[in-house]
Design a protein around this motif. Structure first.
Motif, PDB file in Angstrom:
ATOM      1  N   LEU A  11       0.854  -1.184   0.000  1.00  0.00           N
ATOM      2  CA  LEU A  11       0.000   0.000   0.000  1.00  0.00           C
ATOM      3  C   LEU A  11       0.894   1.240   0.000  1.00  0.00           C
ATOM      4  O   LEU A  11       1.747   1.394   0.875  1.00  0.00           O
ATOM      5  CB  LEU A  11      -0.895   0.021   1.253  1.00  0.00           C
ATOM      6  N   THR A  12       0.705   2.085  -0.993  1.00  0.00           N
ATOM      7  CA  THR A  12       1.491   3.310  -1.037  1.00  0.00           C
ATOM      8  C   THR A  12       0.575   4.487  -1.332  1.00  0.00           C
ATOM      9  O   THR A  12      -0.475   4.334  -1.969  1.00  0.00           O
ATOM     10  CB  THR A  12       2.586   3.280  -2.126  1.00  0.00           C
ATOM     11  N   ALA A  13       0.967   5.659  -0.841  1.00  0.00           N
ATOM     12  CA  ALA A  13       0.220   6.879  -1.094  1.00  0.00           C
ATOM     13  C   ALA A  13       1.168   8.051  -0.965  1.00  0.00           C
ATOM     14  O   ALA A  13       2.158   7.979  -0.238  1.00  0.00           O
ATOM     15  CB  ALA A  13      -0.914   7.015  -0.085  1.00  0.00           C
ATOM     16  N   ALA A  14       0.847   9.130  -1.655  1.00  0.00           N
ATOM     17  CA  ALA A  14       1.649  10.351  -1.517  1.00  0.00           C
ATOM     18  C   ALA A  14       1.029  11.221  -0.429  1.00  0.00           C
ATOM     19  O   ALA A  14      -0.137  11.035  -0.067  1.00  0.00           O
ATOM     20  CB  ALA A  14       1.678  11.107  -2.835  1.00  0.00           C
ATOM     21  N   GLN A  15       1.807  12.151   0.091  1.00  0.00           N
ATOM     22  CA  GLN A  15       1.255  13.139   1.019  1.00  0.00           C
ATOM     23  C   GLN A  15       0.041  13.805   0.360  1.00  0.00           C
ATOM     24  O   GLN A  15       0.111  14.227  -0.789  1.00  0.00           O
ATOM     25  CB  GLN A  15       2.297  14.218   1.319  1.00  0.00           C
ATOM     26  N   GLY A  16      -1.076  13.877   1.098  1.00  0.00           N
ATOM     27  CA  GLY A  16      -2.268  14.526   0.572  1.00  0.00           C
ATOM     28  C   GLY A  16      -3.126  13.631  -0.308  1.00  0.00           C
ATOM     29  O   GLY A  16      -3.978  14.129  -1.040  1.00  0.00           O
ATOM     30  N   ASP A  17      -2.933  12.314  -0.219  1.00  0.00           N
ATOM     31  CA  ASP A  17      -3.753  11.384  -1.011  1.00  0.00           C
ATOM     32  C   ASP A  17      -4.874  10.769  -0.179  1.00  0.00           C
ATOM     33  O   ASP A  17      -4.679  10.437   0.983  1.00  0.00           O
ATOM     34  CB  ASP A  17      -2.902  10.210  -1.514  1.00  0.00           C
ATOM     35  N   ALA A  18      -6.017  10.553  -0.818  1.00  0.00           N
ATOM     36  CA  ALA A  18      -7.024   9.646  -0.294  1.00  0.00           C
ATOM     37  C   ALA A  18      -6.681   8.263  -0.827  1.00  0.00           C
ATOM     38  O   ALA A  18      -6.286   8.125  -1.985  1.00  0.00           O
ATOM     39  CB  ALA A  18      -8.414  10.059  -0.766  1.00  0.00           C
ATOM     40  N   LEU A  19      -6.781   7.242   0.024  1.00  0.00           N
ATOM     41  CA  LEU A  19      -6.383   5.894  -0.377  1.00  0.00           C
ATOM     42  C   LEU A  19      -7.546   4.942  -0.133  1.00  0.00           C
ATOM     43  O   LEU A  19      -8.020   4.811   0.993  1.00  0.00           O
ATOM     44  CB  LEU A  19      -5.157   5.464   0.434  1.00  0.00           C
ATOM     45  N   GLU A  20      -8.014   4.297  -1.197  1.00  0.00           N
ATOM     46  CA  GLU A  20      -9.103   3.336  -1.056  1.00  0.00           C
ATOM     47  C   GLU A  20      -8.537   2.001  -0.584  1.00  0.00           C
ATOM     48  O   GLU A  20      -7.530   1.528  -1.114  1.00  0.00           O
ATOM     49  CB  GLU A  20      -9.828   3.148  -2.382  1.00  0.00           C
ATOM     50  N   ILE A  54      -9.143   5.917   3.384  1.00  0.00           N
ATOM     51  CA  ILE A  54      -8.401   6.556   4.459  1.00  0.00           C
ATOM     52  C   ILE A  54      -7.653   7.762   3.887  1.00  0.00           C
ATOM     53  O   ILE A  54      -7.424   7.839   2.677  1.00  0.00           O
ATOM     54  CB  ILE A  54      -7.430   5.583   5.173  1.00  0.00           C
ATOM     55  N   GLY A  55      -7.299   8.697   4.775  1.00  0.00           N
ATOM     56  CA  GLY A  55      -6.652   9.928   4.321  1.00  0.00           C
ATOM     57  C   GLY A  55      -5.217  10.026   4.799  1.00  0.00           C
ATOM     58  O   GLY A  55      -4.913   9.700   5.940  1.00  0.00           O
ATOM     59  N   VAL A  56      -4.332  10.481   3.902  1.00  0.00           N
ATOM     60  CA  VAL A  56      -2.940  10.770   4.253  1.00  0.00           C
ATOM     61  C   VAL A  56      -2.798  12.287   4.223  1.00  0.00           C
ATOM     62  O   VAL A  56      -2.903  12.900   3.156  1.00  0.00           O
ATOM     63  CB  VAL A  56      -1.961  10.116   3.253  1.00  0.00           C
ATOM     64  N   ASP A  57      -2.614  12.892   5.382  1.00  0.00           N
ATOM     65  CA  ASP A  57      -2.575  14.353   5.456  1.00  0.00           C
ATOM     66  C   ASP A  57      -1.418  14.911   4.625  1.00  0.00           C
ATOM     67  O   ASP A  57      -0.365  14.281   4.495  1.00  0.00           O
ATOM     68  CB  ASP A  57      -2.415  14.805   6.907  1.00  0.00           C
ATOM     69  N   ASN A 253     -10.187  13.700   8.906  1.00  0.00           N
ATOM     70  CA  ASN A 253      -9.477  14.900   9.327  1.00  0.00           C
ATOM     71  C   ASN A 253      -8.182  15.161   8.561  1.00  0.00           C
ATOM     72  O   ASN A 253      -7.555  16.194   8.758  1.00  0.00           O
ATOM     73  CB  ASN A 253      -9.192  14.885  10.832  1.00  0.00           C
ATOM     74  N   ALA A 254      -7.740  14.239   7.724  1.00  0.00           N
ATOM     75  CA  ALA A 254      -6.545  14.494   6.919  1.00  0.00           C
ATOM     76  C   ALA A 254      -6.930  15.404   5.750  1.00  0.00           C
ATOM     77  O   ALA A 254      -7.973  15.229   5.122  1.00  0.00           O
ATOM     78  CB  ALA A 254      -5.964  13.186   6.401  1.00  0.00           C
ATOM     79  N   ARG A 255      -6.054  16.360   5.459  1.00  0.00           N
ATOM     80  CA  ARG A 255      -6.275  17.262   4.334  1.00  0.00           C
ATOM     81  C   ARG A 255      -5.759  16.581   3.074  1.00  0.00           C
ATOM     82  O   ARG A 255      -4.558  16.344   2.947  1.00  0.00           O
ATOM     83  CB  ARG A 255      -5.533  18.579   4.576  1.00  0.00           C
ATOM     84  N   VAL A 256      -6.680  16.236   2.178  1.00  0.00           N
ATOM     85  CA  VAL A 256      -6.268  15.501   0.974  1.00  0.00           C
ATOM     86  C   VAL A 256      -6.669  16.253  -0.289  1.00  0.00           C
ATOM     87  O   VAL A 256      -7.587  17.075  -0.293  1.00  0.00           O
ATOM     88  CB  VAL A 256      -6.852  14.056   0.936  1.00  0.00           C
ATOM     89  N   ASP A 257      -5.975  15.948  -1.370  1.00  0.00           N
ATOM     90  CA  ASP A 257      -6.284  16.526  -2.667  1.00  0.00           C
ATOM     91  C   ASP A 257      -7.581  15.906  -3.178  1.00  0.00           C
ATOM     92  O   ASP A 257      -7.662  14.679  -3.336  1.00  0.00           O
ATOM     93  CB  ASP A 257      -5.131  16.216  -3.640  1.00  0.00           C
ATOM     94  N   PRO A 258      -8.615  16.723  -3.440  1.00  0.00           N
ATOM     95  CA  PRO A 258      -9.887  16.160  -3.920  1.00  0.00           C
ATOM     96  C   PRO A 258      -9.708  15.273  -5.154  1.00  0.00           C
ATOM     97  O   PRO A 258     -10.441  14.306  -5.340  1.00  0.00           O
ATOM     98  CB  PRO A 258     -10.734  17.384  -4.267  1.00  0.00           C
ATOM     99  N   PHE A 259      -8.707  15.587  -5.975  1.00  0.00           N
ATOM    100  CA  PHE A 259      -8.504  14.809  -7.203  1.00  0.00           C
ATOM    101  C   PHE A 259      -7.890  13.438  -6.945  1.00  0.00           C
ATOM    102  O   PHE A 259      -7.689  12.678  -7.884  1.00  0.00           O
ATOM    103  CB  PHE A 259      -7.698  15.620  -8.216  1.00  0.00           C
TER     104      PHE A 259
END
Ligand SMILES: [Zn+2]
Length: 264
Positions: A11-20, A54-57, A253-259
């Motif tokens: 599982l990987t995500a960038a800062q500001g990503d929503a992750l399904e 889940i959100g990655v701030d 509560n994590a701030r994520v990029d809507p896109f």
């Protein structure tokens, strides 16, 4: 590796990503939770899978973050599976902006107002509705728009450092119709000091979308909106340099990029 473990590997995500997060359904499974950044996030069943987001701030530290998946098999017990999300760093540029001085050096009354509204919105974002109101993919609130600007940018207003930009700015003239990105309940619809006319939608599972600086609001708190419902018109209210739509998304509560939402 079985389907469950495969779903949790890599599982990987960038800062500001929503992750399904999606795991396969199994016989006897009655509930699933993800423990993520001190929160317990339910997964919801969707035929043969269990899903959540889940959100990655945007300020989350790069590196491995712990994620625990708990599967509840009722009388057969609970199983907890530790996993990790690898968070990768993003480069967020700095933007210098000039706005009316009253939005940078606040009067005592406005200071009090901004602090009160910050507490109110923080309480909204801290609330996790344990069901998923949406079932379709998210869509952009201005049809035909394919990208936003400024997400995560470090901001300097009139020479003073302020919070990073926690949403995407969409090009729009005053009066452009703004549509709900997905199904959800209106939890705030009013004028805020910094945000101007604002609409906040609770989509459930801790996912909120917000629409700021509107010239007009067309919905009321408590209303359940279908995806694509007209919620207001774009404008230039609050702390802005001109008309546009500020579209923001919080995920637990994590701030994520809507896109980065599923479907976009
Ligand atoms: Zn903005």
């Amino acid at each position: 590796m079985n389907g469950f473990l495969a779903a949790l590997a890599a599982l990987t995500a960038a800062q500001g990503d929503a992750l399904e997060i999606a795991i396969p359904h199994e016989a006897g499974l009655i509930a699933v939770y993800a423990e993520w950044e001190e929160q317990r996030v339910p997964l919801v069943r969707d035929t043969d899978r269990w899903l959540t987001v889940i959100g990655v701030d945007l300020d989350s530290a790069p590196g491995a973050h712990a994620l625990v998946l708990e599967r509840d098999f009722g009388a057969a017990g609970r199983r907890r599976e530790p996993a990790q999300v690898q968070v990768t760093a993003k480069q967020f540029p700095t933007t210098e902006l000039t706005v009316e001085p009253g939005y940078v050096d606040l009067s005592p009354a406005n200071q009090e107002r901004a602090a009160r509204e910050a507490r109110e919105t923080a309480a909204i974002y801290a609330t996790l509705t344990p069901e998923r109101y949406w079932s379709e993919p998210f869509s952009v609130p201005i049809p035909g728009t394919t990208s936003g600007n400024n997400f995560g940018h470090r901001r300097v207003f009139n020479g003073q450092s302020r919070d990073p930009h926690s949403g995407a700015d969409l090009r729009a003239t005053t009066g452009t119709p703004i549509y709900a990105a997905n199904r959800g309940r209106v939890v705030l619809a009013k004028d805020l000091f910094y945000s101007g006319n604002a609409v906040f939608i609770d989509h459930g599972l801790g996912v909120y979308s917000v629409y700021l600086h509107l010239s007009e609001i067309r919905v009321v708190p408590g209303e359940m909106l279908e995806k694509g419902t007209l919620l207001g018109l774009a404008g230039a209210t609050g702390r802005v340099t001109g008309p546009h739509l500020h579209w923001g998304v919080r995920v637990q509560n994590a701030r994520v990029d809507p896109f980065s939402l599923p479907g976009l």
